[in-house]
Design a protein around this motif. Structure first.
Motif, PDB file in Angstrom:
ATOM      1  N   UNK A 165       1.045  -1.487   0.153  1.00 24.06           N
ATOM      2  CA  UNK A 165       0.284  -0.294  -0.260  1.00 24.06           C
ATOM      3  C   UNK A 165       0.629   1.542   0.035  1.00 24.06           C
ATOM      4  N   UNK A 166       1.948   1.192   0.896  1.00 19.40           N
ATOM      5  CA  UNK A 166       3.250   2.233   0.673  1.00 19.40           C
ATOM      6  C   UNK A 166       3.459   2.389  -0.298  1.00 19.40           C
ATOM      7  N   UNK A 167       3.962   1.509  -1.209  1.00 23.67           N
ATOM      8  CA  UNK A 167       4.863   1.681  -2.633  1.00 23.67           C
ATOM      9  C   UNK A 167       3.779   2.431  -3.753  1.00 23.67           C
ATOM     10  N   UNK A 168       2.284   1.836  -3.499  1.00 26.49           N
ATOM     11  CA  UNK A 168       1.541   2.413  -4.210  1.00 26.49           C
ATOM     12  C   UNK A 168       0.743   3.826  -4.097  1.00 26.49           C
ATOM     13  N   UNK A 169       0.814   4.244  -2.598  1.00 33.43           N
ATOM     14  CA  UNK A 169       0.332   5.072  -2.375  1.00 33.43           C
ATOM     15  C   UNK A 169       2.315   6.026  -2.934  1.00 33.43           C
ATOM     16  N   UNK A 170       2.788   5.939  -2.644  1.00 29.82           N
ATOM     17  CA  UNK A 170       3.741   6.776  -3.273  1.00 29.82           C
ATOM     18  C   UNK A 170       4.255   6.842  -5.077  1.00 29.82           C
ATOM     19  N   UNK A 171       4.200   6.190  -5.270  1.00 25.45           N
ATOM     20  CA  UNK A 171       3.769   5.633  -7.411  1.00 25.45           C
ATOM     21  C   UNK A 171       3.142   7.121  -7.474  1.00 25.45           C
ATOM     22  N   UNK A 172       2.158   7.204  -6.910  1.00 24.47           N
ATOM     23  CA  UNK A 172       0.641   8.331  -6.902  1.00 24.47           C
ATOM     24  C   UNK A 172       0.931   9.006  -6.338  1.00 24.47           C
ATOM     25  N   UNK A 173       1.474   9.568  -5.180  1.00 28.62           N
ATOM     26  CA  UNK A 173       1.712  11.233  -4.661  1.00 28.62           C
ATOM     27  C   UNK A 173       2.877  10.409  -3.969  1.00 28.62           C
ATOM     28  N   UNK A 229      -1.857  -7.823  -7.226  1.00 31.07           N
ATOM     29  CA  UNK A 229      -0.751  -5.973  -7.702  1.00 31.07           C
ATOM     30  C   UNK A 229       0.366  -6.166  -7.699  1.00 31.07           C
ATOM     31  N   UNK A 230       1.136  -5.761  -8.999  1.00 33.14           N
ATOM     32  CA  UNK A 230       2.122  -5.610  -9.248  1.00 33.14           C
ATOM     33  C   UNK A 230       2.943  -4.831  -9.954  1.00 33.14           C
ATOM     34  N   UNK A 231       3.506  -4.065  -9.445  1.00 30.07           N
ATOM     35  CA  UNK A 231       4.701  -2.670  -9.666  1.00 30.07           C
ATOM     36  C   UNK A 231       6.039  -3.176  -9.723  1.00 30.07           C
ATOM     37  N   UNK A 232       6.059  -4.017 -10.142  1.00 33.40           N
ATOM     38  CA  UNK A 232       8.194  -4.350 -10.082  1.00 33.40           C
ATOM     39  C   UNK A 232       8.294  -3.485 -11.066  1.00 33.40           C
ATOM     40  N   UNK A 233       7.807  -3.271 -12.087  1.00 30.59           N
ATOM     41  CA  UNK A 233       8.019  -1.892 -13.045  1.00 30.59           C
ATOM     42  C   UNK A 233       8.262  -0.831 -12.670  1.00 30.59           C
ATOM     43  N   UNK A 234       6.856  -0.369 -12.407  1.00 33.34           N
ATOM     44  CA  UNK A 234       6.957   1.195 -12.281  1.00 33.34           C
ATOM     45  C   UNK A 234       7.143   1.546 -11.057  1.00 33.34           C
ATOM     46  N   UNK A 235       7.946   0.462 -10.064  1.00 31.55           N
ATOM     47  CA  UNK A 235       8.389   1.340  -9.153  1.00 31.55           C
ATOM     48  C   UNK A 235      10.450   2.275  -9.407  1.00 31.55           C
ATOM     49  N   UNK A 236      10.593   1.838 -10.294  1.00 25.95           N
ATOM     50  CA  UNK A 236      11.769   2.581 -10.716  1.00 25.95           C
ATOM     51  C   UNK A 236      11.526   4.260 -11.160  1.00 25.95           C
ATOM     52  N   UNK A 237      10.320   4.412 -10.839  1.00 29.33           N
ATOM     53  CA  UNK A 237       9.731   5.942 -11.043  1.00 29.33           C
ATOM     54  C   UNK A 237       9.883   6.721  -9.208  1.00 29.33           C
ATOM     55  N   UNK A 238      10.444   5.962  -8.374  1.00 28.33           N
ATOM     56  CA  UNK A 238      10.235   6.181  -7.461  1.00 28.33           C
ATOM     57  C   UNK A 238      11.826   6.734  -6.724  1.00 28.33           C
TER      58      UNK A 238
END
Length: 258
Positions: free
Chosen positions: A77-85, A172-181
């Protein structure tokens, strides 16, 4: 500091950690959807939906910049929040977190999760697995009383939450998206964790560009906030302090250049 708990938990899981946190740190530990004193809804357990719940809380608190901490499924949930905000965050701290690629739960595990709804002893044993180095010793009534409270909290979860959160992590899978964090990120992992292994944690560490380090807590399991709250607080405070001092130094340099 906003503290997100994991599956079968509530804000109570953070109490040992909050009790030793310095007074100058303002920390809020909410009960997530379906848990603790929050609404026991039948829907809304997707990781994305729970991140929106957190966003609603942040807006209500009127926080502009803060440190976000996620434990276990709360880490997703924290990673998802960070991707959005990400612009709202000072740092991201993941404690024995679900990996960035999500978690597959086998069918036989779903059977056990269903049984836990009506079997308090099975539920108690399940919670013990989450904190393998901490036990409700008969000679320590405080520990036994605390575990009793954790079991009672878990029994009061929304029935849907027992399996919905596991299902949400599987989708839920954000393995590729978290490169934006790119924000400062710290991963903390207990080397006795029987839920999330070292390889999964390392994959998340590598996937997040802002990840500063992986702090390993020796002889600690999946729940450091209960098993080793002092060690966890020390790692987190050192990280936050270092990041704040670096931020202040950069800001001062920018002001001097102006």
């Amino acid at each position: 500091m906003l503290l997100l708990h994991g599956s079968f938990a509530s804000s109570r899981w953070w109490e040992p950690f909050l009790n030793i946190l310095p007074n100058e740190i303002l920390a809020v530990a909410p009960d997530l959807r379906g848990c603790g004193q929050s609404d026991k809804s039948e829907t809304g357990y997707a990781i994305e939906e729970q991140a929106e719940d957190v966003w609603a809380l942040v807006q209500a608190l009127e926080w502009d910049e803060f440190d976000l901490v996620g434990h276990s499924s709360g880490g997703a949930i924290a990673m998802e929040f960070a991707l959005q905000h990400m612009e709202r965050l000072h740092s991201l701290i993941l404690v024995d977190s679900a990996p960035a690629e999500g978690v597959f739960t086998p069918v036989d595990a779903y059977v056990l999760l269903e049984r836990m709804k009506t079997d308090p002893e099975l539920l108690r044993e399940g919670l013990k697995v989450l904190m393998p180095t901490w036990h409700d010793d008969e000679g320590d009534p405080e520990r036994r009383r605390f575990l009793d409270q954790l079991v009672a909290d878990a029994q009061q979860m929304a029935p849907a939450a027992f399996t919905a959160i596991a299902d949400a992590l599987g989708r839920w899978n954000r393995f590729h998206e978290v490169r934006h964090l790119t924000l400062p990120t710290l991963l903390i992992w207990g080397d006795q964790d029987e839920i999330v292994d070292r390889d999964a944690t390392t994959r998340t560490l590598i996937a997040i560009p802002g990840a500063a380090n992986l702090e390993i807590l020796r002889q600690v399991g999946h729940s450091p906030m209960i098993e080793a709250p002092v060690a966890l607080a020390e790692r987190m405070i050192d990280f936050i302090t270092d990041e704040f001092e670096e931020y202040e130094a950069i800001r001062e340099m920018a002001e001097e250049e102006e």
